[in-house]
Design an enzyme around this catalytic site. Structure first.
Site, PDB file in Angstrom:
ATOM      1  N   PHE A   1      -3.546   4.103   0.610  1.00 19.10           N
ATOM      2  CA  PHE A   1      -3.852   5.341  -0.123  1.00 19.10           C
ATOM      3  C   PHE A   1      -2.919   5.559  -1.307  1.00 19.10           C
ATOM      4  CE2 PHE A   1      -1.079   9.060   0.168  1.00 19.10           C
ATOM      5  CZ  PHE A   1      -0.091   8.624   1.029  1.00 19.10           C
ATOM      6  N   LYS A   2      -1.810   4.850  -1.367  1.00 22.85           N
ATOM      7  CA  LYS A   2      -0.900   5.006  -2.495  1.00 22.85           C
ATOM      8  C   LYS A   2      -1.592   4.739  -3.834  1.00 22.85           C
ATOM      9  CE  LYS A   2       2.797   5.680   0.135  1.00 22.85           C
ATOM     10  NZ  LYS A   2       2.309   5.547   1.520  1.00 22.85           N
ATOM     11  N   ASP A   3      -2.629   3.891  -3.805  1.00 23.41           N
ATOM     12  CA  ASP A   3      -3.356   3.599  -5.046  1.00 23.41           C
ATOM     13  C   ASP A   3      -3.974   4.852  -5.667  1.00 23.41           C
ATOM     14  OD1 ASP A   3      -2.915   0.825  -5.061  1.00 23.41           O
ATOM     15  OD2 ASP A   3      -4.631   0.461  -3.748  1.00 23.41           O
TER      16      ASP A   3
ATOM     17  N   LEU B   1      -0.992   6.108  -7.524  1.00 22.56           N
ATOM     18  CA  LEU B   1      -0.229   5.164  -8.351  1.00 22.56           C
ATOM     19  C   LEU B   1      -1.093   4.450  -9.385  1.00 22.56           C
ATOM     20  CD1 LEU B   1       2.283   3.913  -5.693  1.00 22.56           C
ATOM     21  CD2 LEU B   1       2.847   5.010  -7.877  1.00 22.56           C
TER      22      LEU B   1
END
Ligand SMILES: *Cc1c(COP(=O)(O)O)cnc(C)c1O
Length: 494
Positions: A112-114, A117
């Site tokens: 989920f960091k995408d 980011l």
């Protein structure tokens, strides 16, 4: 919209200053002065929009200095079909009548960091231009696994940025490590640290506050910036997907307009669940926020007792992105609950000195009204993975499994079966070995062979970015002691 530090709300910052700076000089987190309210018809309007437009609509409310044209370009680049493997970007999958899983791992690094980011580099470079910062941003990242790869992928070859990622040598999965060590790009560096995630995060904070190093780098044309979720540019894009998920459920007639939902989030640094809280403050009909932890259950205790105490054993679990005892973003919640920077500063001072603080009864009551905390251990995590697969044919990763367990505990304890949105934070293929064990494989394969084994066992293909790791060369091999992280900075920039 002005921003303030959680430890001093007199000095005000613009959005671009907040994003460019990352962290306030007083050590506080830069936070909106108030949370704007969604206009009356917003949810209806947003329903018919594509994810990219939803992002523009919501982010614009916090970023007045950015034009709709700018934000539209950013959103189209960040969430385009070359980056995400589904046009929905963050699709909602209904697991049973009142349980809906918000899949946040369809981006280039499968976590989920995408979601944040992929957006942050656009926000940061535009903020640097707006604040007339002419130095190159040197972005330092401490990662428990997923942030590092997400940040590397987001910032690779972005002009006027350099990025250096520190990860705990024995604290990430094999696939996660390989993802980072094979990172392409001319402006990137990756370094392992002997220690755990908190050591890496503390080391990065120390580098940030090292005035001598700061001066040395300024002489070379660099300044430090952050891609960790202490940066407001990380939290804001995460608010979008909770509103988006609610609109999807409305559109698909799974819920009625105005109907309350609960949200359950596997939590580490408290960034993701904080975004859900902000969505609620904006007016999204969220009743309860369920905070799911693994055996590093400092947040469970905090929510139940009002006492934050990091003086406890650190566990390396099979959900490593939640192996965290200092949840940085909690500071933003404390600010919102107290509206009192001196009180927040007091708690954070005690945390730094003794590793512990106790909030006032008033703050504890407010916290408990909105948040519920549950945790589970690795054995239970694997049991949930197995059950989800057997019962629903749905394969979840270790972090998401912790969240499903927390939701079951909550429902058992309260009998509340309000529709729930569970945040699914990583592809199960990032944690193959643990997932294979959960599915009954006593002696699972290791490294990339485990990807094939999991695909064969479940009949589901590994995501392309992970399958593609096989053909990539390892580019990094540096390991440092936690006191010597500065060496890695000098060798990247030297
Ligand atoms: C980062 C991460 C988390 C924790 O999110 P926070 O915003 O730090 O609370 C949970 N699951 C996965 C897979 C992650 O990468």
């Amino acid at each position: 919209m002005r921003y303030i530090s959680t430890r001093d709300n007199v000095i005000q910052y613009s959005a671009s200053q907040a994003i460019a700076q990352g962290l306030a000089r007083d050590g506080g987190l830069l936070t909106p002065y108030y949370i704007p309210k969604l206009p009356g018809k917003a949810l209806e309007d947003i329903q018919s929009m594509a994810y990219q437009q939803r992002a523009v609509y919501i982010m614009k409310m916090f970023l007045e200095e950015f034009s709709v044209k700018e934000l539209t370009d950013f959103a189209n680049a960040a969430y385009g079909p070359d980056r995400f493997d589904t046009p929905a970007v963050a699709p909602v999958r209904t697991v049973d009548g009142n349980t809906h899983c918000l899949e946040l791992w369809h981006g280039p690094t499968c976590a989920f960091k995408d979601m944040a980011l992929q957006m942050l580099p656009h926000l940061l470079t535009a903020s640097l231009a707006k604040t007339e910062e002419d130095k190159t941003a040197c972005i330092l990242v401490a990662t428990s696994g997923d942030t590092g790869k997400g940040a590397l992928e987001g910032f690779k070859d972005v002009p006027r940025t350099r990025i250096l990622v520190f990860y705990p040598k024995d604290g990430v999965s094999e696939v996660q490590e390989l993802q980072m060590l094979t990172q392409e790009g001319d402006n990137v560096g990756v370094c392992a640290v002997h220690g755990n995630f908190d050591d890496a995060q503390t080391g990065v904070k120390r580098l940030f506050s090292d005035e001598e190093l700061r001066r040395e780098l300024a002489g070379q044309g660099y300044f430090f910036s952050s891609a960790n979720s202490i940066n407001w540019g990380r939290v804001l894009p995460q608010v979008v997907y909770y509103i988006s998920a609610y609109c999807d459920l409305l559109r698909d007639e799974r819920i009625a307009p105005g109907q309350m939902v609960n949200v359950c989030v596997p939590t580490g640094n408290f960034g993701n669940i904080l975004a859900a809280y902000y969505a609620r403050e904006m007016g999204l009909p969220i009743e309860q926020l369920i905070c799911a932890s693994n055996s590093n259950n400092v947040l469970t205790d905090f929510i139940r007792e009002g006492i934050y105490d990091r003086n406890r054993p650190f566990h390396n679990t099979m959900s490593p992105s939640m192996d965290i005892l200092i949840s940085s973003n909690l500071e933003r919640l404390l600010y919102t609950l107290t509206q009192d920077p001196a009180e927040v500063k007091g708690y954070m001072g005690q945390l730094a000195e003794t590793g512990r603080y106790q909030v006032s009864d008033k703050v504890r009551d407010k916290l408990q009204k909105r948040f519920k905390g549950y945790f589970c251990d690795d054995t239970q995590t694997q049991r949930v993975i197995r059950e989800m697969f057997d019962r629903h044919g749905y394969l979840v990763d270790t972090h998401t499994a912790v969240a499903f367990d927390a939701l079951s505990q909550y429902r058992r304890e309260t009998g509340d079966d309000t529709p729930a949105i569970v945040a699914s934070t990583a592809s199960p293929f990032k944690f193959c070995t643990s997932v294979l064990q959960a599915l009954g494989e006593a002696d699972p394969a290791h490294g990339l062979d485990a990807l094939d084994q999991l695909a064969a066992k479940t009949g589901q293909p590994a995501p392309a970015p992970l399958a593609g790791l096989r053909s990539k060369a390892v580019r990094f091999s540096q390991t440092v002691e936690k006191e010597r992280m500065v060496d890695a900075v000098r060798s990247l920039l030297g």
